[in-house]
Design an enzyme around this catalytic site. Sequence first.
Site, PDB file in Angstrom:
ATOM      1  N   TYR A  94      46.952  37.941  24.264  1.00 35.57           N
ATOM      2  CA  TYR A  94      46.715  38.708  25.494  1.00 35.57           C
ATOM      3  C   TYR A  94      45.235  39.039  25.593  1.00 35.57           C
ATOM      4  O   TYR A  94      44.400  38.233  25.187  1.00 35.57           O
ATOM      5  CB  TYR A  94      47.654  39.942  25.518  1.00 35.57           C
ATOM      6  CG  TYR A  94      47.753  40.519  26.898  1.00 35.57           C
ATOM      7  CD1 TYR A  94      48.083  39.700  27.985  1.00 35.57           C
ATOM      8  CD2 TYR A  94      47.467  41.854  27.147  1.00 35.57           C
ATOM      9  CE1 TYR A  94      48.115  40.209  29.270  1.00 35.57           C
ATOM     10  CE2 TYR A  94      47.516  42.367  28.440  1.00 35.57           C
ATOM     11  CZ  TYR A  94      47.834  41.536  29.487  1.00 35.57           C
ATOM     12  OH  TYR A  94      47.861  42.027  30.751  1.00 35.57           O
ATOM     13  N   ARG A 147      43.212  38.872  41.106  1.00 32.83           N
ATOM     14  CA  ARG A 147      42.280  39.794  40.442  1.00 32.83           C
ATOM     15  C   ARG A 147      42.604  39.819  38.954  1.00 32.83           C
ATOM     16  O   ARG A 147      43.047  40.796  38.401  1.00 32.83           O
ATOM     17  CB  ARG A 147      42.447  41.187  41.062  1.00 32.83           C
ATOM     18  CG  ARG A 147      41.232  42.063  40.969  1.00 32.83           C
ATOM     19  CD  ARG A 147      41.639  43.479  40.663  1.00 32.83           C
ATOM     20  NE  ARG A 147      42.512  43.536  39.493  1.00 32.83           N
ATOM     21  CZ  ARG A 147      42.760  44.627  38.800  1.00 32.83           C
ATOM     22  NH1 ARG A 147      42.245  45.763  39.143  1.00 32.83           N
ATOM     23  NH2 ARG A 147      43.563  44.602  37.733  1.00 32.83           N
ATOM     24  N   LYS A 165      51.614  38.703  28.926  1.00 33.74           N
ATOM     25  CA  LYS A 165      52.150  40.047  29.015  1.00 33.74           C
ATOM     26  C   LYS A 165      53.623  40.088  28.584  1.00 33.74           C
ATOM     27  O   LYS A 165      54.056  41.009  27.877  1.00 33.74           O
ATOM     28  CB  LYS A 165      52.021  40.529  30.463  1.00 33.74           C
ATOM     29  CG  LYS A 165      52.038  41.994  30.561  1.00 33.74           C
ATOM     30  CD  LYS A 165      51.066  42.490  31.578  1.00 33.74           C
ATOM     31  CE  LYS A 165      50.902  43.961  31.392  1.00 33.74           C
ATOM     32  NZ  LYS A 165      49.940  44.545  32.285  1.00 33.74           N
ATOM     33  N   GLU A 236      51.460  42.355  38.775  1.00 35.03           N
ATOM     34  CA  GLU A 236      50.345  42.284  37.836  1.00 35.03           C
ATOM     35  C   GLU A 236      49.111  41.637  38.461  1.00 35.03           C
ATOM     36  O   GLU A 236      49.196  40.556  39.041  1.00 35.03           O
ATOM     37  CB  GLU A 236      50.809  41.431  36.641  1.00 35.03           C
ATOM     38  CG  GLU A 236      49.803  41.274  35.546  1.00 35.03           C
ATOM     39  CD  GLU A 236      49.585  42.556  34.767  1.00 35.03           C
ATOM     40  OE1 GLU A 236      50.503  43.394  34.719  1.00 35.03           O
ATOM     41  OE2 GLU A 236      48.483  42.717  34.225  1.00 35.03           O
ATOM     42  N   ASP A 237      47.988  42.328  38.344  1.00 30.82           N
ATOM     43  CA  ASP A 237      46.689  41.754  38.731  1.00 30.82           C
ATOM     44  C   ASP A 237      46.629  41.267  40.184  1.00 30.82           C
ATOM     45  O   ASP A 237      46.099  40.181  40.469  1.00 30.82           O
ATOM     46  CB  ASP A 237      46.270  40.640  37.760  1.00 30.82           C
ATOM     47  CG  ASP A 237      45.725  41.225  36.455  1.00 30.82           C
ATOM     48  OD1 ASP A 237      45.639  42.466  36.349  1.00 30.82           O
ATOM     49  OD2 ASP A 237      45.368  40.455  35.566  1.00 30.82           O
ATOM     50  N   ASP A 259      51.880  47.642  36.874  1.00 26.90           N
ATOM     51  CA  ASP A 259      51.309  48.127  35.607  1.00 26.90           C
ATOM     52  C   ASP A 259      49.841  48.521  35.751  1.00 26.90           C
ATOM     53  O   ASP A 259      49.378  49.437  35.080  1.00 26.90           O
ATOM     54  CB  ASP A 259      51.470  47.066  34.517  1.00 26.90           C
ATOM     55  CG  ASP A 259      51.065  47.619  33.176  1.00 26.90           C
ATOM     56  OD1 ASP A 259      51.612  48.662  32.787  1.00 26.90           O
ATOM     57  OD2 ASP A 259      50.175  47.039  32.534  1.00 26.90           O
ATOM     58  N   ASP A 260      49.102  47.820  36.625  1.00 24.99           N
ATOM     59  CA  ASP A 260      47.675  48.164  36.781  1.00 24.99           C
ATOM     60  C   ASP A 260      47.532  49.580  37.313  1.00 24.99           C
ATOM     61  O   ASP A 260      46.605  50.298  36.946  1.00 24.99           O
ATOM     62  CB  ASP A 260      46.981  47.200  37.748  1.00 24.99           C
ATOM     63  CG  ASP A 260      47.157  45.773  37.295  1.00 24.99           C
ATOM     64  OD1 ASP A 260      46.870  45.496  36.134  1.00 24.99           O
ATOM     65  OD2 ASP A 260      47.619  44.938  38.106  1.00 24.99           O
ATOM     66  N   ASN A 409      35.335  48.864  31.609  1.00 29.67           N
ATOM     67  CA  ASN A 409      35.286  47.595  30.875  1.00 29.67           C
ATOM     68  C   ASN A 409      34.329  46.642  31.570  1.00 29.67           C
ATOM     69  O   ASN A 409      34.121  46.779  32.767  1.00 29.67           O
ATOM     70  CB  ASN A 409      36.672  46.942  30.900  1.00 29.67           C
ATOM     71  CG  ASN A 409      37.626  47.602  29.938  1.00 29.67           C
ATOM     72  OD1 ASN A 409      37.269  47.913  28.827  1.00 29.67           O
ATOM     73  ND2 ASN A 409      38.840  47.811  30.400  1.00 29.67           N
TER      74      ASN A 409
HETATM   75  P1  NAI Z   1      36.435  50.467  41.627  1.00 24.57           P
HETATM   76  O1  NAI Z   1      35.351  49.523  41.941  1.00 24.57           O
HETATM   77  O2  NAI Z   1      37.611  50.589  42.520  1.00 24.57           O
HETATM   78  O3  NAI Z   1      35.822  51.932  41.419  1.00 24.57           O
HETATM   79  C1  NAI Z   1      34.571  52.218  40.891  1.00 24.57           C
HETATM   80  C2  NAI Z   1      34.213  53.645  41.279  1.00 24.57           C
HETATM   81  O4  NAI Z   1      33.025  54.008  40.613  1.00 24.57           O
HETATM   82  C3  NAI Z   1      33.949  53.852  42.770  1.00 24.57           C
HETATM   83  O5  NAI Z   1      34.515  55.067  43.167  1.00 24.57           O
HETATM   84  C4  NAI Z   1      32.434  53.951  42.866  1.00 24.57           C
HETATM   85  O6  NAI Z   1      31.984  54.789  43.920  1.00 24.57           O
HETATM   86  C5  NAI Z   1      32.111  54.575  41.535  1.00 24.57           C
HETATM   87  N1  NAI Z   1      30.735  54.236  41.156  1.00 24.57           N
HETATM   88  C6  NAI Z   1      30.163  53.030  41.059  1.00 24.57           C
HETATM   89  N2  NAI Z   1      28.847  53.151  40.756  1.00 24.57           N
HETATM   90  C7  NAI Z   1      28.603  54.466  40.666  1.00 24.57           C
HETATM   91  C8  NAI Z   1      27.455  55.231  40.395  1.00 24.57           C
HETATM   92  N3  NAI Z   1      26.283  54.655  40.137  1.00 24.57           N
HETATM   93  N4  NAI Z   1      27.571  56.564  40.379  1.00 24.57           N
HETATM   94  C9  NAI Z   1      28.737  57.154  40.623  1.00 24.57           C
HETATM   95  N5  NAI Z   1      29.867  56.496  40.883  1.00 24.57           N
HETATM   96  C10 NAI Z   1      29.803  55.162  40.909  1.00 24.57           C
HETATM   97  O7  NAI Z   1      36.925  50.044  40.161  1.00 24.57           O
HETATM   98  P2  NAI Z   1      38.284  50.401  39.419  1.00 24.57           P
HETATM   99  O8  NAI Z   1      39.295  49.329  39.626  1.00 24.57           O
HETATM  100  O9  NAI Z   1      38.687  51.788  39.742  1.00 24.57           O
HETATM  101  O10 NAI Z   1      37.840  50.280  37.878  1.00 24.57           O
HETATM  102  C11 NAI Z   1      36.788  51.051  37.353  1.00 24.57           C
HETATM  103  C12 NAI Z   1      36.537  50.678  35.896  1.00 24.57           C
HETATM  104  O11 NAI Z   1      37.622  51.088  35.110  1.00 24.57           O
HETATM  105  C13 NAI Z   1      36.370  49.185  35.621  1.00 24.57           C
HETATM  106  O12 NAI Z   1      35.297  49.008  34.721  1.00 24.57           O
HETATM  107  C14 NAI Z   1      37.647  48.800  34.960  1.00 24.57           C
HETATM  108  O13 NAI Z   1      37.456  47.740  34.029  1.00 24.57           O
HETATM  109  C15 NAI Z   1      38.013  50.056  34.236  1.00 24.57           C
HETATM  110  N6  NAI Z   1      39.440  50.188  33.978  1.00 24.57           N
HETATM  111  C16 NAI Z   1      39.829  50.453  32.683  1.00 24.57           C
HETATM  112  C17 NAI Z   1      41.166  50.599  32.385  1.00 24.57           C
HETATM  113  C18 NAI Z   1      41.570  50.918  30.970  1.00 24.57           C
HETATM  114  O14 NAI Z   1      40.787  51.252  30.168  1.00 24.57           O
HETATM  115  N7  NAI Z   1      42.821  50.864  30.632  1.00 24.57           N
HETATM  116  C19 NAI Z   1      42.196  50.407  33.383  1.00 24.57           C
HETATM  117  C20 NAI Z   1      41.691  50.189  34.721  1.00 24.57           C
HETATM  118  C21 NAI Z   1      40.358  50.077  34.985  1.00 24.57           C
END
Ligand code: NAI
Length: 554
Positions: A94, A147, A165, A236-237, A259-260, A409
């Site tokens: 995975y 995605r 998965k 998923e995704d 799940d996301d 990430n």
């Molecule tokens: P998204 O693109 O929908 O959200 C990003 C957010 O960060 C937006 O609200 C944006 O305004 C804000 N942002 C971006 N640049 C900024 C800055 N300079 N200052 C302040 N705010 C800022 O992305 P999503 O899908 O919500 O994912 C966010 C991150 O979380 C990704 O890196 C993803 O890999 C990670 N993630 C980790 C998970 C885990 O650890 N299990 C699960 C889901 C997501």
Amino acid sequence: MRPGIRGMDLLNMQILNKGTAFSSEERSALALHGLLPPQVETLDEQVVRAYEAYKRKTDDLERHIYLRALQDNNEVLFYRLLFDHIEEMTPIVYTPVVALGCQQFSHIYRRPRGLFVSYPLRDSIPLLLRNRPNAEVDVIVVTDGERILGIGDQGVGGLGIPIGKLSLYTLIGGIHPARTLPIVLDVGTNNPERLKDPQYLGWRHERITGQPYFDFIEQFVNAVKREMPNTCLQWEDFARDHARPILDRYCNELLTFNDDIQGTAAVTLGAILGAVKVSRIPLKDQQIVFFGAGSAAIGVADYLRRAMVSDGLSEQEARRRIWIVDRMGLLHTGRTDLDDDQKIYAQAAEQITDFPCGADGHIGLANVIQKIKAGILIGLSTVGGAFSEPIVRDMARKVERPIILPLSNPTDRSEATAEDLIRWTDGRALVASGSPFAPVEYGGRQIAIAQCNNVYIFPAVGLGVVASRARRVTDGMLEAAARTLAQHSPAIKHSNAALLPPLRDVRAVARKIAIAVGQEAQRAGVASKTGEEQLAEQVNRTQWVPQYGAHGAL
Ligand code: NAI
């Protein structure tokens, strides 16, 4: 053994094949003499050989291909090998290596697994579903490949994700491998590299969008409802614009979850509830700050809010304890750019008139941390290094055990490294991350860092749903999963331990979570009532173990 299946047909059935472990009697009865080398082996001996072959592979993609081939050849051996080397091999079957498998899908394709539901065949979806390899299916994982992890649109190559998965549904949840079904909805791809690749195996067409896309999803869901009405359908995704509408449209119509959205929120809630137990300050008394207000952050905030309300706060009180900062600063009622999901968390503009602003005129993360006594800080912003030393030190000045989760990430986007967080807080921070971090050496201690990985949740939820024969997956069931996960946080017992259990313990924890999920399903009226003991017994009975039975693997 299924009657009538003998000889090469039997050896070609991955779920029944025992390879060199067929006994002499079985070889006589099943026309196998001569097809196998004369030495009869045990499963343990086979695992030694398989591991040797695995170790000879020189890169991660080769290891992934090897394991996938083994899965297609002998599933009991595949799962026993995985089980014996769970920490080493989970990242190969995975994330993160499955991403390579998806990108290279059309080049490494060998044998069919799962179903391809391609848009041009949209009027025959029930027929395609009827061609599934096994009639009885407990869990479907379906993607449209748009995605995939952090690598975007992979078209039909996205099928690698449901396959990987579902391996974890079996490995950890114990869902019978022959009762799982990976599906890819092939609605085209907008990935130019895939489209121009002569080997690409999907429909060579740009993605279907808008109403035709949702009509296709409707056709698919209707066919699943008709053909497999009791099967759990996990999305998923999917791209953000599709994921939420699909979940909202179908979550009350069939046994389904995303799940996301829900798994991510539940595992984060689980890690936080574990940390909260260590900090001895109940969740409902914490101030929580998010950096990032995207789909992941809002999903997690929704679950934290739910949990605070379950713990006795009013909806309004819970909202007031959640502070979300995005690119334009703190979410507040004076802003006109918030969408409906974000508005829920807008702080009253009149309450924050004395908050300082940054040079850009926005109330930034540092300003919020300065003004409130934040106990929990969560990064879902994609901004590497955003949790700077002054911000973290300021937070740690006001609370004994700051709970900090840099979840973005991959690693270079992580809001801080675990090591910095531990150092800047003099070893007091309770940290869980999105990317994997090695244990941190500090003051003679070695502090383990948990990775917030959905694998702590979805296999266990699947097991709970199957064992309790639930008819729906509710948010309450996911909250129950998170609370049970938190109870098993190793950090509660050992100060240097991680907030979440090590992978080798997850199968056992999954059973406990499954019972809690089943109980909540019963409480919510979406599963028939039983006693707890009966439910626990059903969970144990449902959990498939990779071993050869006298009558084969099934
Ligand atoms: P998204 O693109 O929908 O959200 C990003 C957010 O960060 C937006 O609200 C944006 O305004 C804000 N942002 C971006 N640049 C900024 C800055 N300079 N200052 C302040 N705010 C800022 O992305 P999503 O899908 O919500 O994912 C966010 C991150 O979380 C990704 O890196 C993803 O890999 C990670 N993630 C980790 C998970 C885990 O650890 N299990 C699960 C889901 C997501």
